[in-house]
Scaffold this active site. Structure first.
Site, PDB file in Angstrom:
ATOM      1  N   ARG A 271       0.839  -1.192   0.000  1.00 55.56           N
ATOM      2  CA  ARG A 271       0.000   0.000   0.000  1.00 55.56           C
ATOM      3  C   ARG A 271       0.880   1.250   0.000  1.00 55.56           C
ATOM      4  NH1 ARG A 271      -4.701  -1.808   4.404  1.00 55.56           N
ATOM      5  NH2 ARG A 271      -5.197  -3.787   3.361  1.00 55.56           N
ATOM      6  N   ARG A 286       2.359   1.187  10.223  1.00 59.61           N
ATOM      7  CA  ARG A 286       1.823   1.583   8.916  1.00 59.61           C
ATOM      8  C   ARG A 286       2.938   1.481   7.889  1.00 59.61           C
ATOM      9  NH1 ARG A 286      -3.024   3.951   8.288  1.00 59.61           N
ATOM     10  NH2 ARG A 286      -3.070   4.489  10.519  1.00 59.61           N
ATOM     11  N   GLU A 358      -6.204  -0.898  15.609  1.00 57.17           N
ATOM     12  CA  GLU A 358      -6.840  -1.873  14.717  1.00 57.17           C
ATOM     13  C   GLU A 358      -5.864  -2.963  14.298  1.00 57.17           C
ATOM     14  OE1 GLU A 358      -8.147  -2.367  10.122  1.00 57.17           O
ATOM     15  OE2 GLU A 358      -8.071  -0.328  10.910  1.00 57.17           O
ATOM     16  N   SER A 361     -10.190  -6.057  10.368  1.00 58.18           N
ATOM     17  CA  SER A 361     -11.430  -5.410   9.944  1.00 58.18           C
ATOM     18  C   SER A 361     -12.226  -6.439   9.147  1.00 58.18           C
ATOM     19  CB  SER A 361     -11.115  -4.185   9.082  1.00 58.18           C
ATOM     20  OG  SER A 361     -12.269  -3.420   8.825  1.00 58.18           O
ATOM     21  N   ARG A 400       1.022  -6.461  12.764  1.00 57.73           N
ATOM     22  CA  ARG A 400       0.396  -5.844  13.937  1.00 57.73           C
ATOM     23  C   ARG A 400       0.232  -6.851  15.067  1.00 57.73           C
ATOM     24  NH1 ARG A 400      -3.504  -0.747  12.436  1.00 57.73           N
ATOM     25  NH2 ARG A 400      -1.984   0.255  11.051  1.00 57.73           N
TER      26      ARG A 400
END
Length: 435
Positions: A271, A286, A358, A361, A400
Site C-alpha cells: 500500500r 503503517r 486496529e 477489519s 500488527r
C-alpha cells in the site's frame, strides 16, 4: 456497485444513506444519466424497427416496378444505418458515463449500523483480556516500551537498513524476531484451515485492473496502489489478498449448494499509504509492505449476515489463543470502507502506546462487489440467477500481531515471552531477547 433500477425506485433512500456517510446526494444526477441512456436506446430501437420495415418495403416496391419509391427507400435505409452506427457509439458512451458514475458511489450501510462522522462515533460491542492487562503489569517496566524500542534494543528490528534499501515505511527483521513473525502467520493460517473451515489458497500478488475494480479498489483508490508495467497494460500489486481471493468467483454462476465458499491466504500486501502522511511514522504500524492472513467468504443472500458474525469470531479467536487483549467495535456510517455494508474492527491493546489499535477489519459487502465482478448463483427450481454476497476480513494482520506480542509479552529486562501457542513454531523457545 449499486443497481440503477433500485436507485430509480428509491432515490430518497439512496441520498439519505449517502448523507449518513457524509457523501453528497447522487440520485438526481444518476437518474438523469439513466434517462438519457434509456431515451437514446428507445430512439435506436425505433430506428432499427424502421430500417427493417423499410427493407421489406424496398422489396415490395421493386416487385411492383416502382423504382423511384425503391430508390427513395434505399436512401432512407442508408441514412438509418448511418444513424444506428453513430448511435451505437453514443450508446457505449452513455453506458460508460453511467457505469463510471455508479462505480464511484459507496455501498449503503445496513439499517443497524450506527450513524456517525468518524472513528469517534464507532460503538464498542465487547472486550477481551482486561485481566491479562492487569496481570502482566508486574513483569513489565513501569513505562512499557513500544515495539520498535524493544526490537531495536534486541538488535533484531532495523529501520535504518530498510530505509537505505527501500526508503521509509519498510522494516528489516532478523533472527528470532523474523522467525516469530513467520510463526504468527503460520499459526493463523493453520488455525483457519484446520479449525475454521477455510481453504488455503496461494494467489498471484499482481492483478489486473478489472480485478481491482471488482473489489472496489479502482477507480476511487488508485493513488493507494502500486503498479508495474506489463506489456501495453499494467498490473497492480495487491493491497490485500481480498482482491485475488474474491475474484476467484468473478464471471461465474455457482449453484447455491456450493455456498458458502471460504478462502484464506497468507500474503505480502502493498500500500502506498498516500493519505497517511505524518501518521505512525515510527515503527511497523503503517508500512508499504506487510504480511496479512486474509479471510474471504462467498455466500448466498440469506446467509451473509450470519457469516459476518462467524468471520469476526474467527478473527477474535486468533487473538484469544495468542492471549492478546482486544476490543471489538462496529464502525459508524462515516468510518466504514467504501464497499462495506457493515464492519467490525478488532483493536488489539498496545501497552507501549497505552491504547487500542486496529488489527482486523471484517466487512459484509452484500452484492456490491458481485455486481462489479458479475458473480452469481443459481437457486434450485428457480428461474434466473442472483448475485452472490461477499465478505472479507483480516485474520489477522501479521505485523500488527507481532507488535501486539512484543508489547504485551515484554518483560522488565527487555526480553519478550513467546506465547504458548507459538512455541511449537519457535522450536520450543520460550523467550527472545533481553540482557
Amino acid at each position: 456497485m449499486l443497481d440503477i433500477k433500485w436507485i430509480r425506485e428509491n432515490p430518497a433512500v439512496l441520498d439519505a444513506a449517502l448523507a449518513s456517510r457524509s457523501a453528497a446526494p447522487q440520485a438526481e444526477a444518476l437518474i438523469a444519466l439513466d434517462e438519457a441512456r434509456r431515451a437514446h436506446l428507445g430512439r435506436l430501437q425505433e430506428a432499427q424497427e424502421r430500417r427493417n420495415a423499410a427493407s421489406k418495403e424496398i422489396g415490395n416496391a421493386m416487385r411492383s416496378g416502382d423504382s423511384a419509391k425503391a430508390e427513395a427507400l434505399k436512401a432512407e435505409v442508408a441514412d438509418i444505418k448511418a444513424f444506428i452506427q453513430g448511435g451505437e457509439a453514443e450508446e457505449r458512451r452513455l453506458d460508460n458515463e453511467l457505469n463510471d458514475a455508479l462505480a464511484n458511489i459507496p455501498n449503503l450501510p445496513l439499517p443497524e449500523v450506527p450513524k456517525g462522522k468518524d472513528e469517534h462515533d464507532n460503538v464498542e460491542v465487547r472486550r477481551f483480556g482486561n485481566e491479562l492487562i492487569e496481570a502482566r503489569k508486574a513483569n513489565m517496566p513501569n513505562k512499557p516500551r513500544e515495539h520498535y524500542e524493544l526490537g531495536e534494543a534486541m538488535g533484531l528490528m532495523d529501520f535504518e537498513a530498510a530505509a537505505k534499501i527501500s526508503g521509509s515505511r519498510f522494516t528489516v527483521l532478523k533472527g528470532d524476531l523474523a522467525r516469530l513473525e513467520r510463526s504468527i502467520g503460520q499459526f493463523m493460517l493453520d488455525l483457519h484451515t484446520t479449525e475454521h473451515g477455510y481453504t488455503e489458497v496461494q494467489v498471484p500478488l499482481m492483478v489486473r485492473d478489472n480485478a481491482l475494480f471488482g473489489t472496489n479498489q479502482l477507480p476511487k483508490f488508485e493513488e493507494d496502489l502500486f503498479f508495474t508495467p506489463h506489456g501495453e497494460t499494467r498490473l497492480g500489486l495487491i493491497p490485500t489478498a481480498e482482491v485475488p481471493l474474491t475474484n476467484l468467483v468473478r464471471e461465474q454462476i455457482l449453484n447455491q449448494e456450493q455456498l458458502p465458499l471460504r478462502f484464506t491466504a497468507l500474503t505480502p500486501c502493498f500500500r502506498s499509504e498516500a493519505g497517511s502522511a505524518g501518521r505512525d511514522t515510527r515503527g511497523m504500524l503503517r508500512q508499504h509492505q506487510f504480511n496479512k492472513v486474509e479471510m474471504v467468504s462467498i455466500t448466498d443472500a440469506d446467509s451473509s449476515l450470519a457469516e459476518h458474525d462467524r468471520m469476526t469470531d474467527c478473527a477474535e479467536t486468533v487473538l484469544k489463543k495468542l492471549e492478546l487483549p482486544f476490543r471489538t467495535v462496529v464502525l459508524c456510517t462515516g468510518d466504514m470502507g467504501f464497499g462495506a455494508r457493515k464492519t467490525y474492527d478488532i483493536e488489539v491493546w498496545l501497552p507501549g502506546q497505552n491504547t487500542y489499535r486496529e488489527i482486523s477489519s471484517c466487512s459484509v459487502c452484500g452484492d456490491f462487489q458481485a455486481r462489479r465482478m458479475d458473480a452469481r448463483y443459481r437457486v434450485k427450481d428457480e428461474k434466473g440467477t442472483r448475485f452472490v454476497h461477499t465478505l472479507n476480513g483480516s485474520g489477522t494482520a501479521v505485523g500488527r500481531a507481532l507488535i501486539g506480542v512484543l508489547e504485551n509479552y515484554q518483560n522488565e529486562d527487555g526480553s519478550v515471552t513467546v506465547p504458548q501457542v507459538l512455541r511449537a513454531y519457535m522450536g520450543g523457545k520460550e523467550r527472545i531477547g533481553g540482557r
